[in-house]
Design a protein around this motif. Structure first.
Motif, PDB file in Angstrom:
ATOM      1  N   LEU A  57       0.758  -1.030  -0.127  1.00  0.00           N
ATOM      2  CA  LEU A  57      -0.078   0.036   0.108  1.00  0.00           C
ATOM      3  C   LEU A  57       0.864   1.160  -0.113  1.00  0.00           C
ATOM      4  O   LEU A  57       0.375   2.313  -0.671  1.00  0.00           O
ATOM      5  N   LYS A  58       2.128   1.202   0.597  1.00  0.00           N
ATOM      6  CA  LYS A  58       2.868   2.245   0.871  1.00  0.00           C
ATOM      7  C   LYS A  58       3.303   2.912  -0.522  1.00  0.00           C
ATOM      8  O   LYS A  58       3.698   3.784  -0.781  1.00  0.00           O
ATOM      9  N   ILE A  59       3.379   1.722  -1.495  1.00  0.00           N
ATOM     10  CA  ILE A  59       4.391   2.316  -2.785  1.00  0.00           C
ATOM     11  C   ILE A  59       3.328   2.067  -3.827  1.00  0.00           C
ATOM     12  O   ILE A  59       3.496   2.324  -5.143  1.00  0.00           O
ATOM     13  N   ALA A  60       2.017   1.627  -3.754  1.00  0.00           N
ATOM     14  CA  ALA A  60       0.960   1.544  -4.910  1.00  0.00           C
ATOM     15  C   ALA A  60       0.768   2.914  -5.550  1.00  0.00           C
ATOM     16  O   ALA A  60       0.793   3.909  -4.951  1.00  0.00           O
ATOM     17  N   GLU A  61       0.727   2.803  -6.821  1.00  0.00           N
ATOM     18  CA  GLU A  61       0.726   4.006  -7.857  1.00  0.00           C
ATOM     19  C   GLU A  61      -0.138   3.810  -9.013  1.00  0.00           C
ATOM     20  O   GLU A  61      -0.598   2.584  -9.067  1.00  0.00           O
ATOM     21  N   SER A  62      -0.628   4.594  -9.828  1.00  0.00           N
ATOM     22  CA  SER A  62      -1.374   4.344 -10.957  1.00  0.00           C
ATOM     23  C   SER A  62      -0.467   4.017 -11.812  1.00  0.00           C
ATOM     24  O   SER A  62       0.822   3.812 -11.706  1.00  0.00           O
ATOM     25  N   LEU A  63      -1.073   3.451 -13.112  1.00  0.00           N
ATOM     26  CA  LEU A  63      -0.451   2.823 -14.161  1.00  0.00           C
ATOM     27  C   LEU A  63       0.377   3.714 -14.936  1.00  0.00           C
ATOM     28  O   LEU A  63       1.320   3.436 -15.750  1.00  0.00           O
ATOM     29  N   ASP A  64       0.139   4.944 -14.809  1.00  0.00           N
ATOM     30  CA  ASP A  64       0.885   6.066 -15.523  1.00  0.00           C
ATOM     31  C   ASP A  64       2.063   6.793 -14.834  1.00  0.00           C
ATOM     32  O   ASP A  64       2.532   7.825 -14.873  1.00  0.00           O
ATOM     33  N   GLY A  65       2.291   5.838 -13.595  1.00  0.00           N
ATOM     34  CA  GLY A  65       2.859   6.609 -12.547  1.00  0.00           C
ATOM     35  C   GLY A  65       4.476   6.057 -12.846  1.00  0.00           C
ATOM     36  O   GLY A  65       4.774   5.368 -13.760  1.00  0.00           O
ATOM     37  N   PRO A  66       5.448   6.761 -12.227  1.00  0.00           N
ATOM     38  CA  PRO A  66       6.965   6.526 -12.440  1.00  0.00           C
ATOM     39  C   PRO A  66       7.650   4.936 -12.510  1.00  0.00           C
ATOM     40  O   PRO A  66       8.251   4.607 -13.204  1.00  0.00           O
ATOM     41  N   VAL A  67       7.168   4.140 -11.656  1.00  0.00           N
ATOM     42  CA  VAL A  67       7.291   2.801 -11.768  1.00  0.00           C
ATOM     43  C   VAL A  67       7.120   1.850 -12.973  1.00  0.00           C
ATOM     44  O   VAL A  67       7.812   1.327 -13.614  1.00  0.00           O
ATOM     45  N   MET A  68       5.541   2.143 -13.189  1.00  0.00           N
ATOM     46  CA  MET A  68       5.243   1.407 -14.576  1.00  0.00           C
ATOM     47  C   MET A  68       5.926   2.025 -15.854  1.00  0.00           C
ATOM     48  O   MET A  68       6.179   1.426 -16.659  1.00  0.00           O
ATOM     49  N   THR A  69       6.108   3.449 -15.682  1.00  0.00           N
ATOM     50  CA  THR A  69       6.646   3.956 -16.833  1.00  0.00           C
ATOM     51  C   THR A  69       8.158   3.395 -17.130  1.00  0.00           C
ATOM     52  O   THR A  69       8.513   3.380 -18.203  1.00  0.00           O
ATOM     53  N   LYS A  70       8.880   2.882 -16.040  1.00  0.00           N
ATOM     54  CA  LYS A  70      10.235   2.492 -15.944  1.00  0.00           C
ATOM     55  C   LYS A  70      10.176   1.119 -16.932  1.00  0.00           C
ATOM     56  O   LYS A  70      10.864   0.728 -17.785  1.00  0.00           O
ATOM     57  N   TYR A  71       9.089   0.386 -16.488  1.00  0.00           N
ATOM     58  CA  TYR A  71       8.731  -1.041 -16.981  1.00  0.00           C
ATOM     59  C   TYR A  71       8.278  -0.712 -18.619  1.00  0.00           C
ATOM     60  O   TYR A  71       8.846  -1.668 -19.459  1.00  0.00           O
ATOM     61  N   CYS A  72       7.614   0.202 -18.830  1.00  0.00           N
ATOM     62  CA  CYS A  72       7.275   0.315 -20.426  1.00  0.00           C
ATOM     63  C   CYS A  72       8.608   0.759 -21.149  1.00  0.00           C
ATOM     64  O   CYS A  72       8.709   0.270 -22.378  1.00  0.00           O
TER      65      CYS A  72
END
Length: 281
Positions: A57-72
């Motif tokens: 929960l502490k690091i959950a973010e939207s799919l356009d957030g920085p983590v998923m952007t890195k995987y894209c």
């Protein structure tokens, strides 16, 4: 569409460190590309495995957030499709997330997403107590997506125990390949992981790509591992040398085999709806 296409299932031991997990995923992507794979499937919790339940929960973010952007970006730069199972997507409020399976194409675009339907609320015999619903919203939508690797059916981990979902994916959504990213516990994995995966392949006549978390993530959590790829006849055609190491299992999707198995044993034509039987009583 080529008759044969190479795919890979990753095995890894994620921890509560986003950067370290991304580094591992980047290494596995390079390995998959070198092996000629065009699709790489990562396990549930690939980006983050909390020390204890609810930490995500502490690091959950939207799919356009920085983590998923890195995987894209990783998919685009590696020129490979990625199946990212079990991403902690921000939920509808601050105390819930969605356990989301994200499919990214080789241009770095999100093609599809599936939110885990069946939540792991169990007291594992000889193991720990889990209550995923305390911090996770269940998804409601069955998701299949077209790709160069056939029509993909998206699921996550505990969904594996509910064959109706896989029946729907095959017989109502025309799936040819079923994706099962997971983080099975050591106890349940040892008892049921392989037999459930092979059953899903056999009863749907689909390929199954099962990417698994493996080993000890912390003092509190341990996963079974044993990533594998199974053909529509239920034969394991890709598997790591051992069930705990970090690496990839590689195999070829053969569309002619799908057609052959389905034509020789036409269960789609033989299948009767449940109402048929109840009406005969």
């Amino acid at each position: 569409m080529a008759n044969l296409v190479r795919v890979a299932a990753a095995q890894m031991t994620s921890i509560n460190d986003l950067s370290a997990n991304f580094s591992t995923c980047s290494h596995l992507a390079k390995e998959a590309v070198s092996a000629g794979a065009k699709l790489l499937c990562f396990p549930e919790n690939f980006s983050y495995m909390g020390y204890k339940s609810g930490d995500s929960l502490k690091i959950a973010e939207s799919l356009d957030g920085p983590v998923m952007t890195k995987y894209c970006s990783l998919a685009r730069e590696s020129n490979i499709w990625l199946s990212l199972g079990g991403f902690p997507e921000k939920g509808s409020d601050d105390v819930h997330l969605c356990n989301t399976h994200v499919l990214i194409d080789d241009a770095g675009n999100i093609r599809s997403k599936f939110r885990k339907m069946h939540l792991f609320d169990v007291d594992v015999p000889g193991g720990a107590v889990y209550k995923e619903s305390c911090f996770t919203e269940a998804g409601n939508d069955i998701v299949a997506a077209d790709s160069p690797f056939g029509r993909l059916g998206l699921t996550v981990c505990y969904d594996l125990r509910f064959p109706d979902l896989y029946q729907q994916l095959r017989f109502h959504h025309d799936a040819q390949v079923l994706l099962v990213p997971a983080a099975f516990t050591k106890v349940t994995g040892q008892a049921h992981w392989e037999v459930l995966l092979r059953a899903r392949a056999i009863e749907t006549q689909c390929y199954v790509i099962a990417a698994a978390q493996a080993g000890k993530h912390s003092d509190e959590r341990e996963s079974y591992g044993d990533s594998m790829i199974i053909d529509p006849w239920g034969t394991i055609i890709g598997r790591l040398p051992d069930r705990l190491s970090t690496g990839i299992a590689v195999a070829d999707i053969d569309f002619s085999l799908i057609d052959s198995v389905r034509s020789k044993m036409p269960i789609a034509q033989h299948r009767k709806p449940i109402e048929f039987w109840t009406s005969k009583q």
